[in-house]
Design a protein around this motif. Structure first.
Motif, PDB file in Angstrom:
ATOM      1  N   GLN A  41       0.795  -1.237   0.000  1.00 33.35           N
ATOM      2  CA  GLN A  41       0.000   0.000   0.000  1.00 33.35           C
ATOM      3  C   GLN A  41       0.826   1.285   0.000  1.00 33.35           C
ATOM      4  O   GLN A  41       0.274   2.366  -0.138  1.00 33.35           O
ATOM      5  CB  GLN A  41      -0.933   0.023   1.225  1.00 33.35           C
ATOM      6  N   GLN A  42       2.126   1.146   0.182  1.00 33.85           N
ATOM      7  CA  GLN A  42       2.993   2.335   0.116  1.00 33.85           C
ATOM      8  C   GLN A  42       3.387   2.663  -1.330  1.00 33.85           C
ATOM      9  O   GLN A  42       4.068   3.644  -1.587  1.00 33.85           O
ATOM     10  CB  GLN A  42       4.260   2.118   0.956  1.00 33.85           C
ATOM     11  N   THR A  45       0.126   5.553  -6.797  1.00 29.22           N
ATOM     12  CA  THR A  45      -1.032   5.381  -7.699  1.00 29.22           C
ATOM     13  C   THR A  45      -1.302   6.716  -8.375  1.00 29.22           C
ATOM     14  O   THR A  45      -1.054   7.777  -7.789  1.00 29.22           O
ATOM     15  CB  THR A  45      -2.326   4.997  -6.937  1.00 29.22           C
ATOM     16  N   ASN A  48      -3.190   9.650  -6.651  1.00 31.30           N
ATOM     17  CA  ASN A  48      -3.251   9.112  -5.283  1.00 31.30           C
ATOM     18  C   ASN A  48      -4.578   8.411  -4.990  1.00 31.30           C
ATOM     19  O   ASN A  48      -5.120   8.495  -3.889  1.00 31.30           O
ATOM     20  CB  ASN A  48      -3.001  10.235  -4.255  1.00 31.30           C
ATOM     21  N   GLN A  50      -5.272   5.200  -4.792  1.00 32.41           N
ATOM     22  CA  GLN A  50      -5.156   4.034  -3.887  1.00 32.41           C
ATOM     23  C   GLN A  50      -6.331   3.070  -4.059  1.00 32.41           C
ATOM     24  O   GLN A  50      -6.845   2.536  -3.083  1.00 32.41           O
ATOM     25  CB  GLN A  50      -5.067   4.503  -2.434  1.00 32.41           C
ATOM     26  N   TRP A  52      -6.695   0.112  -4.966  1.00 30.01           N
ATOM     27  CA  TRP A  52      -6.374  -1.316  -4.996  1.00 30.01           C
ATOM     28  C   TRP A  52      -7.399  -2.109  -4.190  1.00 30.01           C
ATOM     29  O   TRP A  52      -7.907  -1.617  -3.185  1.00 30.01           O
ATOM     30  CB  TRP A  52      -5.031  -1.611  -4.327  1.00 30.01           C
ATOM     31  N   SER A 132      -1.080   1.994 -11.780  1.00 34.22           N
ATOM     32  CA  SER A 132      -1.534   2.216 -10.409  1.00 34.22           C
ATOM     33  C   SER A 132      -1.684   0.924  -9.625  1.00 34.22           C
ATOM     34  O   SER A 132      -2.114   0.947  -8.476  1.00 34.22           O
ATOM     35  CB  SER A 132      -2.885   2.957 -10.412  1.00 34.22           C
ATOM     36  N   ALA A 136       2.395  -1.689  -6.724  1.00 31.17           N
ATOM     37  CA  ALA A 136       1.952  -2.301  -5.458  1.00 31.17           C
ATOM     38  C   ALA A 136       2.146  -3.814  -5.503  1.00 31.17           C
ATOM     39  O   ALA A 136       2.540  -4.435  -4.508  1.00 31.17           O
ATOM     40  CB  ALA A 136       0.481  -1.958  -5.198  1.00 31.17           C
TER      41      ALA A 136
END
Ligand SMILES: Cc1cc2nc3c(=O)[nH]c(=O)nc-3n(C[C@H](O)[C@H](O)[C@H](O)COP(=O)(O)O)c2cc1C
Length: 209
Positions: A41-42, A45, A48, A50, A52, A132, A136
């Motif tokens: 998760q760091q 994307t 931003n 995120q 996922w 994106s 990850a």
């Protein structure tokens, strides 16, 4: 140096696609998977977002169904690998061997992105979507390796993405991008793979220079 380069570079250069050396008899704790997703998760994307999602499958009946779907790709892998040589030939042999054994691997992780890019090809939309999620995914695989687990990013099942969506109740607007079998590895000594010198694939200031 802010990091111990020897360890960092070893992690980055020896995180291989692991198939034959997955220990299918050793259980993997849910917390270990969550720890690796926490690290994933760091990753960056676009905007931003995120966006996922990670679908983790451990249920043996569902793994068997995923395995049966994935095994349909066996012939395709064999056909694609027919005329390959050297390192690539070995990869295809390993992938073909693995196609019929996926169900045995204790954890299957399907990384997903909420929001599908439009069907019609648009480089910016596709780069933003896949860009994106794959950083990850790679963070996830590196975090696994650091903990003694192995994985291999596969995309073969996406030919039958709809069937897998139905099996796992994945909504229609969610894009699956792969299937990552995860297990502890048999031994942890993985090698640096041969790659051509970076000078042969890098240009400075203009293409070809
Ligand atoms: C986008 C992508 C798709 C892949 N799809 C598959 C796949 O469907 N099945 C498989 O066994 N391996 C798959 N792989 C793993 C590659 O075969 C592997 O990463 C490559 O041969 C290099 O091996 P290495 O990672 O050990 O250096 C895929 C890798 C990537 C990056």
């Amino acid at each position: 140096m802010p990091f111990d380069l020897e360890t960092t570079d070893r992690l980055l250069t020896t995180t291989r696609a692991v198939r034959r050396r997955l220990d299918c008899d050793r259980p993997v704790a849910r917390e270990t998977i969550l720890d690796c997703i926490r690290i994933a998760q760091q990753a960056p994307t676009g905007s931003n977002e995120q966006n996922w999602r990670w679908v983790v499958v451990t249920d043996p009946a569902k793994r068997a169904e995923l395995g049966a779907i994935y095994a349909r790709g066996h012939e395709t892998i064999v056909a694609l690998g027919k005329d390959k040589l050297g390192q690539t030939k070995r990869v295809y042999e390993s992938a073909a061997w693995f196609a019929e054994r996926l169900a045995d691997v204790p954890v299957h992780v399907i990384p997903c992105l909420v929001g599908r890019p439009p069907e019609k090809f648009s480089p910016v939309m596709h780069a933003s979507a896949y860009g994106s999620i794959f950083p990850a995914v790679w963070n996830f695989q590196l975090a696994l390796r650091a903990r003694g687990l192995g994985s291999v990013l596969t995309t073969m099942h996406l030919i039958w993405e709809g069937e897998v969506a139905e099996l796992l109740a994945i909504p229609k607007d969610v894009l699956q991008v792969g299937l990552i079998p995860v297990a502890y590895t048999l031994g942890t000594d993985f090698k640096v793979a041969h790659r051509p010198p970076p000078e042969s694939i890098t240009y400075f200031d203009s293409w070809g220079d």
